[in-house]
Motif scaffolding. Structure first.
Motif, PDB file in Angstrom:
ATOM      1  N   ALA A 329       0.840  -1.200   0.000  1.00 27.26           N
ATOM      2  CA  ALA A 329       0.000   0.000   0.000  1.00 27.26           C
ATOM      3  C   ALA A 329       0.874   1.249   0.000  1.00 27.26           C
ATOM      4  N   GLU A 330       2.019   1.152   0.634  1.00 27.29           N
ATOM      5  CA  GLU A 330       3.071   2.166   0.565  1.00 27.29           C
ATOM      6  C   GLU A 330       4.361   1.487   0.987  1.00 27.29           C
ATOM      7  N   ALA A 331       5.491   2.058   0.615  1.00 31.68           N
ATOM      8  CA  ALA A 331       6.764   1.432   0.951  1.00 31.68           C
ATOM      9  C   ALA A 331       6.968   1.446   2.462  1.00 31.68           C
ATOM     10  N   PRO A 332       7.475   0.367   3.034  1.00 29.87           N
ATOM     11  CA  PRO A 332       7.714   0.349   4.478  1.00 29.87           C
ATOM     12  C   PRO A 332       8.865   1.276   4.855  1.00 29.87           C
ATOM     13  N   ASP A 333       8.843   1.754   6.083  1.00 28.63           N
ATOM     14  CA  ASP A 333       9.910   2.648   6.528  1.00 28.63           C
ATOM     15  C   ASP A 333      11.145   1.871   6.992  1.00 28.63           C
ATOM     16  N   GLN A 334      11.080   0.548   6.876  1.00 32.15           N
ATOM     17  CA  GLN A 334      12.216  -0.300   7.199  1.00 32.15           C
ATOM     18  C   GLN A 334      12.134  -1.552   6.332  1.00 32.15           C
ATOM     19  N   LEU A 335      13.248  -1.950   5.745  1.00 33.98           N
ATOM     20  CA  LEU A 335      13.253  -3.101   4.850  1.00 33.98           C
ATOM     21  C   LEU A 335      13.842  -4.316   5.529  1.00 33.98           C
ATOM     22  N   TYR A 336      13.523  -5.488   4.988  1.00 36.87           N
ATOM     23  CA  TYR A 336      14.134  -6.718   5.455  1.00 36.87           C
ATOM     24  C   TYR A 336      15.642  -6.616   5.260  1.00 36.87           C
ATOM     25  N   GLY A 337      16.389  -6.947   6.310  1.00 33.12           N
ATOM     26  CA  GLY A 337      17.844  -6.903   6.211  1.00 33.12           C
ATOM     27  C   GLY A 337      18.440  -5.535   6.462  1.00 33.12           C
ATOM     28  N   GLN A 338      17.614  -4.522   6.707  1.00 29.93           N
ATOM     29  CA  GLN A 338      18.099  -3.156   6.872  1.00 29.93           C
ATOM     30  C   GLN A 338      17.753  -2.684   8.280  1.00 29.93           C
ATOM     31  N   GLU A 339      18.769  -2.582   9.140  1.00 33.14           N
ATOM     32  CA  GLU A 339      18.615  -2.091  10.512  1.00 33.14           C
ATOM     33  C   GLU A 339      17.768  -3.013  11.388  1.00 33.14           C
ATOM     34  N   ILE A 340      17.495  -4.219  10.941  1.00 35.20           N
ATOM     35  CA  ILE A 340      16.777  -5.174  11.781  1.00 35.20           C
ATOM     36  C   ILE A 340      17.504  -6.508  11.690  1.00 35.20           C
ATOM     37  N   ALA A 341      17.276  -7.349  12.683  1.00 36.61           N
ATOM     38  CA  ALA A 341      17.927  -8.668  12.700  1.00 36.61           C
ATOM     39  C   ALA A 341      17.201  -9.591  11.733  1.00 36.61           C
ATOM     40  N   SER A 342      17.715  -9.716  10.540  1.00 34.67           N
ATOM     41  CA  SER A 342      17.119 -10.566   9.509  1.00 34.67           C
ATOM     42  C   SER A 342      18.011 -11.793   9.343  1.00 34.67           C
ATOM     43  N   ASN A 343      17.541 -12.937   9.839  1.00 40.83           N
ATOM     44  CA  ASN A 343      18.386 -14.116   9.931  1.00 40.83           C
ATOM     45  C   ASN A 343      18.736 -14.727   8.581  1.00 40.83           C
ATOM     46  N   TYR A 344      17.943 -14.436   7.537  1.00 42.13           N
ATOM     47  CA  TYR A 344      18.098 -15.200   6.308  1.00 42.13           C
ATOM     48  C   TYR A 344      18.383 -14.342   5.083  1.00 42.13           C
ATOM     49  N   GLN A 345      18.802 -13.069   5.295  1.00 44.24           N
ATOM     50  CA  GLN A 345      19.175 -12.228   4.158  1.00 44.24           C
ATOM     51  C   GLN A 345      20.420 -12.803   3.490  1.00 44.24           C
ATOM     52  N   GLY A 346      20.390 -12.910   2.155  1.00 47.29           N
ATOM     53  CA  GLY A 346      21.535 -13.431   1.426  1.00 47.29           C
ATOM     54  C   GLY A 346      21.766 -14.918   1.613  1.00 47.29           C
ATOM     55  N   GLN A 347      20.735 -15.626   2.021  1.00 50.07           N
ATOM     56  CA  GLN A 347      20.883 -17.033   2.382  1.00 50.07           C
ATOM     57  C   GLN A 347      21.118 -17.937   1.171  1.00 50.07           C
ATOM     58  N   GLY A 348      21.679 -19.094   1.463  1.00 51.55           N
ATOM     59  CA  GLY A 348      21.686 -20.222   0.547  1.00 51.55           C
ATOM     60  C   GLY A 348      20.979 -21.360   1.265  1.00 51.55           C
ATOM     61  N   LEU A 349      21.551 -22.552   1.183  1.00 48.70           N
ATOM     62  CA  LEU A 349      21.025 -23.695   1.932  1.00 48.70           C
ATOM     63  C   LEU A 349      21.273 -23.440   3.411  1.00 48.70           C
ATOM     64  N   LYS A 350      20.210 -23.339   4.205  1.00 49.69           N
ATOM     65  CA  LYS A 350      20.384 -22.929   5.606  1.00 49.69           C
ATOM     66  C   LYS A 350      19.296 -23.534   6.478  1.00 49.69           C
ATOM     67  N   LEU A 351      19.722 -24.134   7.592  1.00 52.62           N
ATOM     68  CA  LEU A 351      18.779 -24.635   8.590  1.00 52.62           C
ATOM     69  C   LEU A 351      18.233 -23.466   9.399  1.00 52.62           C
ATOM     70  N   SER A 352      17.312 -23.752  10.308  1.00 53.82           N
ATOM     71  CA  SER A 352      16.744 -22.689  11.133  1.00 53.82           C
ATOM     72  C   SER A 352      17.818 -22.097  12.042  1.00 53.82           C
ATOM     73  N   LYS A 353      17.524 -20.940  12.570  1.00 53.26           N
ATOM     74  CA  LYS A 353      18.492 -20.181  13.369  1.00 53.26           C
ATOM     75  C   LYS A 353      18.888 -20.881  14.664  1.00 53.26           C
ATOM     76  N   HIS A 354      18.218 -21.950  15.031  1.00 57.06           N
ATOM     77  CA  HIS A 354      18.512 -22.649  16.280  1.00 57.06           C
ATOM     78  C   HIS A 354      19.771 -23.505  16.190  1.00 57.06           C
ATOM     79  N   PHE A 355      20.261 -23.754  14.962  1.00 56.96           N
ATOM     80  CA  PHE A 355      21.378 -24.670  14.764  1.00 56.96           C
ATOM     81  C   PHE A 355      22.668 -23.925  14.451  1.00 56.96           C
ATOM     82  N   ARG A 356      23.771 -24.503  14.936  1.00 58.97           N
ATOM     83  CA  ARG A 356      25.076 -24.002  14.535  1.00 58.97           C
ATOM     84  C   ARG A 356      25.283 -24.305  13.050  1.00 58.97           C
ATOM     85  N   ASP A 357      26.187 -23.565  12.427  1.00 58.43           N
ATOM     86  CA  ASP A 357      26.487 -23.836  11.025  1.00 58.43           C
ATOM     87  C   ASP A 357      27.039 -25.249  10.915  1.00 58.43           C
TER      88      ASP A 357
END
Length: 363
Positions: A329-357
């Protein structure tokens, strides 16, 4: 203006009572185009999954299906293979023209933790019609792992829309011409098609399969678990794998996708005729996902795959789903991966955040 409501509009709705909260909003609860929903104090173990049905309340149906109730305050285990109903800390009073859709969060889907939203009078999961006024509930069914939960945990999320937000195929092609949505030739038919990657550039590791007998996962423990205790590696040497009935897999898309700042997307399953499996239990993609404006250079979609009745051969490049793009409806004032903790930005094959790499096994 029609479209998906951005973060700032959602925040306004919490102040005006359209979104009612039992407790003050938690930090990070409002995402760029969605609201995380929080578990309440009590879980009800029920005999079976159910919908309230037209003219009936969830509380009425609980009288039919409740087996026992569990206080979540000290932390409680939701056991694999059981069905639970948890009242959420958020409720709605939707005005005319505003409707909502819910979905599991990314980490929830990657744990095979089937989580759906139901409402009073509801005849569909995860769909909330304009004019609805009442409480929200999460139906939770752990499929692969038992999990430890507490009040306030966020397993699913809500997206609000005004009017029709979905892009037609023609509009989607025009958007791709203006701002490439995928790093290859787009396959557009009812959304942007994506396929599975079973031919990695290095090595043979293409995914993970959930082990059948594991310990409990505490959802508050981030980056703490050894993947080898919960997952088996899946390798492909001939650009294909065979999915076993009842097994749950984490795979990855061949395409790297982007979501421009003025758009959101939802991952939808492909036609059932392509095979006996379901892809992706958690489907919201926020504005800025994989987009350079939010520090991304395209990101591949993680595929949560469950095979059904018969073994099925999945081959490299096979289309398994589609991304349905929607206007904001309008652009958000904050984007995914920008100034927020976004666990999966730029991801490839990745398990959930609960697991070590994971450390790939030598082969």
């Amino acid at each position: 203006m029609t479209g998906v409501l951005p973060r700032q509009r959602i925040e306004d709705l919490t102040r005006t009572g359209v979104i009612a909260c039992d407790a003050p909003l938690a930090e990070g609860q409002i995402q760029p185009a969605s609201l995380d929903l929080r578990l309440g104090q009590t879980a009800y173990r029920v005999r079976a999954s159910f919908l309230a049905g037209q003219g009936r309340s969830v509380a009425e149906r609980l009288d039919e299906f409740e087996m026992h109730r569990i206080d979540l305050t000290p932390g409680a285990v939701l056991e694999k293979g059981c069905v639970y109903l948890v009242p959420l800390q958020e409720g709605l009073a939707l005005p005319a023209g505003l409707h909502a859709v819910a979905n599991a969060k990314s980490s929830t889907g990657r744990l095979d933790l089937l989580t759906r939203t139901i409402t009073d009078g509801g005849t569909e999961f995860d769909r909330i019609a304009t004019g609805y006024e009442g409480p929200l509930y999460a139906e939770i069914c752990p499929r692969s792992f038992s999990v430890l939960v507490r009040p306030g945990m966020r397993l699913n999320q809500l997206r609000l829309r005004e009017g029709e937000a979905r892009l037609s195929d023609e509009a989607l092609r025009a958007l791709h011409d203006e701002s490439p949505l995928v790093d290859s030739e787009p396959r557009i038919d009812g959304g942007l098609g994506f396929s599975v990657d079973l031919a990695p550039r290095t090595g043979t590791l293409v995914g993970y399969r959930a082990k059948p007998h594991t310990g409990v996962i505490d959802l508050d423990r981030i980056g703490q678990y050894d993947p080898a205790e919960f997952w088996e590696e899946v390798h492909a040497t001939d650009r294909q794998i065979i999915l076993d009935p009842g097994a749950f897999y984490i795979l990855v898309s061949r395409e790297a996708v982007t979501i421009p700042p003025a758009y959101a997307a939802e991952m939808a399953p492909y036609l059932a005729m392509v095979g006996e499996f379901r892809v992706h239990y958690a489907g919201f993609f926020d504005p800025g996902f994989g987009h350079e404006a939010a520090g991304g250079q395209g990101a591949r979609g993680v595929l949560e795959v469950r095979c059904h009745e018969a073994p099925f051969v999945l081959e490299h490049g096979q289309i398994v789903g589609r991304l349905v793009y929607e206007r904001m409806a309008e652009a958000p004032d904050q984007l995914y991966g920008q100034e927020i903790a976004s666990n999966y930005q730029g991801q490839g094959l990745k398990l959930s955040k609960h697991f070590r790499d994971p450390v790939p096994k030598a082969r």
